[in-house]
Design a protein around this motif. Structure first.
Motif, mmCIF file in Angstrom:
data_model
loop_
_atom_site.group_PDB
_atom_site.id
_atom_site.type_symbol
_atom_site.label_atom_id
_atom_site.label_comp_id
_atom_site.label_asym_id
_atom_site.label_seq_id
_atom_site.Cartn_x
_atom_site.Cartn_y
_atom_site.Cartn_z
ATOM 1 N N ASN A 8 0.815 -1.216 0.000
ATOM 2 C CA ASN A 8 0.000 0.000 0.000
ATOM 3 C C ASN A 8 0.847 1.263 0.000
ATOM 4 O OD1 ASN A 8 -2.238 -1.615 0.034
ATOM 5 N ND2 ASN A 8 -2.778 -1.221 2.167
ATOM 6 N N ALA A 9 1.963 1.248 0.723
ATOM 7 C CA ALA A 9 2.830 2.428 0.784
ATOM 8 C C ALA A 9 3.411 2.745 -0.597
ATOM 9 C CB ALA A 9 3.948 2.223 1.804
ATOM 10 N N THR A 10 3.805 1.725 -1.334
ATOM 11 C CA THR A 10 4.334 1.940 -2.682
ATOM 12 C C THR A 10 3.246 2.478 -3.601
ATOM 13 O OG1 THR A 10 5.954 0.173 -2.386
ATOM 14 C CG2 THR A 10 5.448 0.821 -4.663
ATOM 15 N N PHE A 11 2.051 1.918 -3.502
ATOM 16 C CA PHE A 11 0.919 2.386 -4.301
ATOM 17 C C PHE A 11 0.669 3.879 -4.058
ATOM 18 C CE2 PHE A 11 -3.617 2.992 -5.134
ATOM 19 C CZ PHE A 11 -3.750 2.407 -6.384
ATOM 20 N N ARG A 13 2.743 6.111 -2.747
ATOM 21 C CA ARG A 13 3.908 6.915 -3.150
ATOM 22 C C ARG A 13 3.894 7.175 -4.651
ATOM 23 N NH1 ARG A 13 8.479 5.499 -5.305
ATOM 24 N NH2 ARG A 13 8.269 3.300 -4.767
ATOM 25 N N VAL A 14 3.656 6.138 -5.428
ATOM 26 C CA VAL A 14 3.663 6.293 -6.885
ATOM 27 C C VAL A 14 2.500 7.170 -7.345
ATOM 28 C CG1 VAL A 14 3.438 5.075 -9.086
ATOM 29 C CG2 VAL A 14 4.944 4.169 -7.301
ATOM 30 N N LEU A 15 1.296 6.904 -6.855
ATOM 31 C CA LEU A 15 0.138 7.714 -7.262
ATOM 32 C C LEU A 15 0.220 9.135 -6.731
ATOM 33 C CD1 LEU A 15 -2.324 6.577 -8.994
ATOM 34 C CD2 LEU A 15 -0.814 4.855 -8.073
ATOM 35 N N GLY A 16 1.016 9.353 -5.682
ATOM 36 C CA GLY A 16 1.221 10.699 -5.152
ATOM 37 C C GLY A 16 1.974 11.607 -6.118
ATOM 38 N N HIS A 17 2.534 11.035 -7.158
ATOM 39 C CA HIS A 17 3.227 11.832 -8.175
ATOM 40 C C HIS A 17 2.265 12.401 -9.214
ATOM 41 C CE1 HIS A 17 6.773 10.146 -6.333
ATOM 42 N NE2 HIS A 17 7.478 11.023 -7.012
ATOM 43 N N LEU A 151 -4.088 22.538 -5.175
ATOM 44 C CA LEU A 151 -3.682 21.208 -5.627
ATOM 45 C C LEU A 151 -3.084 20.419 -4.481
ATOM 46 C CD1 LEU A 151 -1.905 22.057 -9.008
ATOM 47 C CD2 LEU A 151 -4.270 21.357 -8.634
ATOM 48 N N PHE A 152 -3.166 19.093 -4.598
ATOM 49 C CA PHE A 152 -2.530 18.192 -3.651
ATOM 50 C C PHE A 152 -1.534 17.354 -4.440
ATOM 51 C CE2 PHE A 152 -2.299 14.445 -0.863
ATOM 52 C CZ PHE A 152 -2.020 15.081 0.332
ATOM 53 N N PHE A 153 -0.273 17.345 -3.983
ATOM 54 C CA PHE A 153 0.790 16.668 -4.712
ATOM 55 C C PHE A 153 1.842 16.175 -3.734
ATOM 56 C CE2 PHE A 153 4.878 17.092 -7.131
ATOM 57 C CZ PHE A 153 4.654 16.082 -8.060
ATOM 58 N N GLN A 154 2.152 14.905 -3.783
ATOM 59 C CA GLN A 154 3.169 14.273 -2.936
ATOM 60 C C GLN A 154 2.979 14.607 -1.460
ATOM 61 O OE1 GLN A 154 7.033 15.208 -4.562
ATOM 62 N NE2 GLN A 154 6.714 13.914 -6.343
ATOM 63 N N GLY A 155 1.736 14.557 -0.997
ATOM 64 C CA GLY A 155 1.438 14.763 0.412
ATOM 65 C C GLY A 155 1.378 16.204 0.863
ATOM 66 N N SER A 156 1.452 17.160 -0.062
ATOM 67 C CA SER A 156 1.433 18.576 0.303
ATOM 68 C C SER A 156 0.471 19.347 -0.593
ATOM 69 C CB SER A 156 2.825 19.196 0.168
ATOM 70 O OG SER A 156 3.736 18.572 1.034
ATOM 71 N N TYR A 157 0.075 20.522 -0.119
ATOM 72 C CA TYR A 157 -0.770 21.416 -0.906
ATOM 73 C C TYR A 157 0.106 22.373 -1.697
ATOM 74 C CZ TYR A 157 -4.646 19.751 1.923
ATOM 75 O OH TYR A 157 -5.574 18.967 2.524
ATOM 76 N N GLY A 158 -0.407 22.809 -2.841
ATOM 77 C CA GLY A 158 0.313 23.759 -3.673
ATOM 78 C C GLY A 158 -0.633 24.409 -4.649
#
Length: 164
Positions: A8-11, A13-17, A151-158
C-alpha cells in the motif's frame, strides 16, 4: 483477492506523483445543518448527460450523510483556501463554523470565494474496492473567480502556475 507485487505504501507513493485538485462536496441535511467533505478525487465523466464523479472512502463518516441527502455541490477550492480545506477535513461536529456560503437553487452550500462550483443530484453510487464511485448529474455550474486552484501533490498542498 488479487496478488500484487507492491504494498500500500508503494501504491500511495507512486500515485502521489499525480497532482489532484482539491474540492469540498457540500449538502444540507434535513435539519438544516450543512455538511461537507474534502475530496481530491473529482472528475468530469460525461457531457451528455452532464455527469461528474468523486470517490468517497467507505470509511468516511461524512459520505453516508451526503448520500442520504441525494444532492450536493462540488466546490473547487482556490490556492489560498488551504485553511478552509483543513477545517472541513478536520474532525468535529461544526466544520462550518465561520464558513461563509450561500445556498444554491438545488439547496446545497456554495462556499464563498471558490474557483468554481458544480451543483448536482446524486445519479448513482457504485462500489469500488475500499471506496465508492459517486456519480452526480450536473444541474448548474459556474466559475466564481478564475484563479489558481488548490492542488494536492506528494502529500502537500500547492498551486498551479501557467508556463508562458
Amino acid at each position: 483477492m488479487s496478488v500484487t507485487s507492491f504494498d500500500n505504501a508503494t501504491f500511495r507513493r507512486v500515485l502521489g506523483h499525480y497532482p489532484t485538485g482539491v474540492c469540498v462536496v457540500t449538502a444540507v441535511e434535513a435539519d438544516g445543518a450543512p455538511i461537507g467533505m474534502v475530496v481530491g478525487s473529482f472528475t468530469s465523466v460525461s457531457l451528455d448527460p452532464p455527469l461528474v464523479a468523486f470517490f468517497p472512502a467507505k470509511s468516511s463518516s461524512s459520505w453516508p450523510r451526503l448520500q442520504a441527502v441525494g444532492k450536493f455541490c462540488v466546490n473547487v477550492l482556490a490556492s489560498d483556501q488551504q485553511p478552509l480545506c483543513r477545517q472541513i477535513a478536520g474532525p468535529g461536529p461544526d466544520k462550518f463554523a465561520g464558513v461563509t456560503h450561500r445556498v444554491s437553487a438545488n439547496g446545497s452550500p456554495i462556499l464563498d470565494n471558490v474557483v468554481a462550483w458544480i451543483d448536482c443530484t446524486l445519479d448513482a453510487v457504485h462500489e469500488a474496492g475500499d471506496h465508492y464511485i459517486a456519480l452526480g448529474r450536473v444541474v448548474a455550474l459556474e466559475v466564481e473567480r478564475p484563479d489558481r486552484p488548490l492542488l494536492f501533490f506528494q502529500g502537500s498542498y500547492g498551486e498551479f502556475s501557467l508556463i508562458q
